[in-house]
Scaffold this active site. Structure first.
Site, PDB file in Angstrom:
ATOM      1  N   CYS A   1       1.393   5.439  -7.092  1.00  0.00           N
ATOM      2  CA  CYS A   1       2.952   4.937  -7.459  1.00  0.00           C
ATOM      3  C   CYS A   1       3.600   5.753  -8.517  1.00  0.00           C
ATOM      4  CB  CYS A   1       2.434   3.563  -7.993  1.00  0.00           C
ATOM      5  SG  CYS A   1       4.228   2.390  -7.976  1.00  0.00           S
TER       6      CYS A   1
ATOM      7  N   HIS B   1       0.124   1.077  -3.479  1.00  0.00           N
ATOM      8  CA  HIS B   1      -0.956   0.660  -4.091  1.00  0.00           C
ATOM      9  C   HIS B   1      -1.877   0.059  -3.417  1.00  0.00           C
ATOM     10  CE1 HIS B   1       0.385   0.500  -8.467  1.00  0.00           C
ATOM     11  NE2 HIS B   1       1.652   0.316  -8.080  1.00  0.00           N
TER      12      HIS B   1
ATOM     13  N   LYS C   1      13.807  -4.528  -5.561  1.00  0.00           N
ATOM     14  CA  LYS C   1      12.203  -4.011  -6.124  1.00  0.00           C
ATOM     15  C   LYS C   1      11.790  -3.949  -4.680  1.00  0.00           C
ATOM     16  CE  LYS C   1       8.304  -5.063  -8.622  1.00  0.00           C
ATOM     17  NZ  LYS C   1       7.466  -5.963  -9.635  1.00  0.00           N
TER      18      LYS C   1
ATOM     19  N   SER D   1       4.862  -1.940  -5.133  1.00  0.00           N
ATOM     20  CA  SER D   1       5.563  -2.620  -6.354  1.00  0.00           C
ATOM     21  C   SER D   1       6.205  -1.854  -7.124  1.00  0.00           C
ATOM     22  CB  SER D   1       4.327  -3.326  -7.066  1.00  0.00           C
ATOM     23  OG  SER D   1       5.155  -4.380  -7.979  1.00  0.00           O
TER      24      SER D   1
ATOM     25  N   GLU E   1      -4.856   0.350  -3.885  1.00  0.00           N
ATOM     26  CA  GLU E   1      -6.131  -0.366  -4.695  1.00  0.00           C
ATOM     27  C   GLU E   1      -5.947  -1.775  -5.092  1.00  0.00           C
ATOM     28  OE1 GLU E   1      -3.061   0.766  -7.867  1.00  0.00           O
ATOM     29  OE2 GLU E   1      -3.672   1.527  -5.809  1.00  0.00           O
TER      30      GLU E   1
ATOM     31  N   ARG F   1       4.100 -13.802 -12.853  1.00  0.00           N
ATOM     32  CA  ARG F   1       4.424 -13.118 -14.517  1.00  0.00           C
ATOM     33  C   ARG F   1       6.031 -13.110 -14.534  1.00  0.00           C
ATOM     34  NH1 ARG F   1       3.412  -7.397 -14.501  1.00  0.00           N
ATOM     35  NH2 ARG F   1       5.336  -7.352 -13.295  1.00  0.00           N
TER      36      ARG F   1
END
Length: 301
Positions: A142, A235, A163, A192, A237, A249
């Site tokens: 990333c 991502h 985003k 992300s 992972e 969040r």
């Protein structure tokens, strides 16, 4: 892991063309084996979550790994205790005279800043320069991938209007590349991020090869010469709940955040996430470890 077969077996050439790791009996009887030294430069604020995500993936192979966790000395981490860092982490100064078989540089939530504005940029530059001669292969993730592409090859990043957030379909651009061994032609990976690198900029650098791209999410996988540097803009992972946690969040902070795309069942955040990237995430990390670390690293570093 390698298959030990007779060097004259006709199937050997077929397997080698398919990037299957075959080994002669002579080599198997004389090889030295040791644990691979892997360093993880953890730039994420959620350090313990990232530790678990990465260790889960690199631990899912038959290879024995000696893992060293690194943090930035020039940055104060606010989301992890100093006790945790002192107990389990080292700094670059602690390891700069060592060599490593593999290095993973994680993402970081600093992408809206210019690289030079990041408080640990100078330290990170030293680490990336060090990796060129002291690490067999480095996997950048990333923002870590954006930073590596910028530092090593001058590839810029660009801000996104919205985003890039969700799970997106990608297409393999290059067949018969070892990093993609076992990949389907179409596969999924989470993204992300607020910035991107662009395909045209990658293709203009002759040393770089674009391996996987997405019509919606853009560049995902890029590799440098001989696999010494691997860049993953997504991502792979991430665990099942990570995008959900990021969404909740930001929502709870009152930020204008969209529901992550192609992630929740029926795109409803009240329903459970659907994991569609786990198998290819495991493949990505196991292929990197097998083909670009284990098979390429010398016995004596």
């Amino acid at each position: 892991m390698p298959i030990i077969i007779d060097k004259d077996l006709p199937a050997r050439k077929v397997l080698q063309k398919e990037n299957i790791f075959v080994m002669t009996k002579e080599r198997a009887e004389t090889q030295d084996i040791r644990a691979l030294k892997i360093a993880i430069l953890n730039l994420m604020p959620t350090k313990q979550d990232t530790e678990a995500q990465l260790l889960r993936l690199i631990g899912n192979t038959p290879l024995q790994l000696d893992v060293h966790l690194l943090h930035m000395e020039s940055h104060l981490s606010r989301n992890v205790t100093q006790e945790h860092l002192t107990s389990f982490y080292k700094t670059f100064r602690d390891i700069e005279n060592e060599k490593f078989d593999g290095l993973i540089i994680t993402g970081a939530p600093v992408e809206t800043l210019a690289f030079e504005e990041v408080d640990y940029w100078e330290e990170l530059k030293h680490i990336m320069e060090y990796s060129k001669t002291n690490v067999t292969s480095t996997l950048h993730i990333c923002w870590g991938a954006q930073a590596g592409l910028y530092y090593h090859y001058g590839v810029p990043k660009y801000p996104l209007k919205e985003k890039m957030f969700g799970v997106f379909e990608h297409e393999v651009c290059e067949q018969h590349v070892k990093l993609l061994q076992g990949f389907d032609e179409l596969f999924f990976a989470p993204h992300s991020r607020h910035t991107e690198v662009r395909e045209n900029d990658i293709r203009e650098v002759k040393e770089l090869t674009l391996l996987a791209n997405s019509e919606e999410a853009g560049v995902h996988l890029v590799i440098g010469p001989e696999g010494r540097q691997v860049f993953a803009l997504g991502h792979s992972e991430y665990s099942c709940e990570t995008l959900k946690q990021e969404y909740e969040r930001d929502r709870d902070k009152g930020l204008n955040i969209d529901v992550p795309k192609n992630y929740f069942k029926h795109n409803n955040p009240d329903e459970k996430p659907l994991v569609r990237w786990r198998s290819h995430g495991n493949l990505l990390f196991s292929n990197w470890l097998n083909y670009y670390v284990y098979q390429e690293t010398p016995y004596i570093l």
